[in-house]
Scaffold this active site. Sequence first.
Site, mmCIF file in Angstrom:
data_model
loop_
_atom_site.group_PDB
_atom_site.id
_atom_site.type_symbol
_atom_site.label_atom_id
_atom_site.label_comp_id
_atom_site.label_asym_id
_atom_site.label_seq_id
_atom_site.Cartn_x
_atom_site.Cartn_y
_atom_site.Cartn_z
ATOM 1 N N GLU A 3 0.828 -1.069 -0.528
ATOM 2 C CA GLU A 3 0.229 -0.005 0.221
ATOM 3 C C GLU A 3 0.977 1.656 -0.102
ATOM 4 O OE1 GLU A 3 -3.511 1.626 2.677
ATOM 5 O OE2 GLU A 3 -1.845 0.798 3.489
ATOM 6 N N LYS A 43 -9.794 -0.018 -1.349
ATOM 7 C CA LYS A 43 -10.296 -0.105 -0.443
ATOM 8 C C LYS A 43 -11.434 0.859 0.229
ATOM 9 C CE LYS A 43 -7.016 0.762 4.050
ATOM 10 N NZ LYS A 43 -6.510 1.321 4.383
ATOM 11 N N CYS A 67 -4.639 -3.686 3.028
ATOM 12 C CA CYS A 67 -4.408 -2.920 4.632
ATOM 13 C C CYS A 67 -5.351 -2.993 5.854
ATOM 14 C CB CYS A 67 -3.875 -1.639 4.647
ATOM 15 S SG CYS A 67 -3.030 -1.387 6.155
#
Length: 270
Positions: A43, A114, A157
């Site tokens: 990321e 995300k 993440c």
Amino acid sequence: MKSYLAAAIQMTSVPDLQKNLAQAEELIDLAVRQGAELVGLPENFSFMGEEKDKLAQGEAIAFASAKFLKTMAQRYQITILGGGFPVPVEGNSKVYNTAVLINPNGEELVRYHKAHLFDVNVPDGNTYQESSTVMAGKVLPPVYFSDKLGNVGLSICYDVRFPELYRHLSDKGADVVFVPAAFTAFTGKDHWQVLLQARAIENTYYVIAPAQTGTNYARRQTHGHAMIIDPWGVILADAGEKPGIAIAEIKPTRLEQVRRQMPSLQHRVF
């Protein structure tokens, strides 16, 4: 699906686009020279800096990141994941935190915005408000179906704390799942490894977790320990705390063995 080598790249990205891309290329080259066919970048691989600077440079970062990924894929004849970079949202001042999977022809296979944004007051005194500049994705992550690499799922993440997303990828048939991250040093020391192992064990698939490490800017410190974990939860490779790579073999025979020995997914009630 065949056996092949995969690499999780570990970087210390900073608020300098070109410097980050040069670092990424060096590590991709290292991974390919060791035989990797599937390579994941973390990321924020192309830019990691203040939120206002990320927004101001959003279009330039998005363009350069996409071009870089296609160039690397074609040059090295690999499938590559750009684990998260800002892509401006049309008609909005925010960006999507976007992961993109590219094939050796430089073609985009799948992308994911995300969904879970990191709005947390960390006990070390740092406050993170990802939603101030990032628009949350509204669609569950995709799985790319590949005869050679197995079925590859995406996440980013903070998603790793939400097991329902990873069960969705399992339901879609994932064999390998990426978790590219910029995990904070404070939370990473306690939660990073155990969360990754849990996601691998409960879904009986490989987890490839590229990572940021070290001091990225100001007080922003990331945990490192890019990893590749097998479906039994065994850590096959760990990049430690410095920039580098974690590389390991992805084996269909191992997937079959674990799923046969521990058929928990077949025993689900709910």
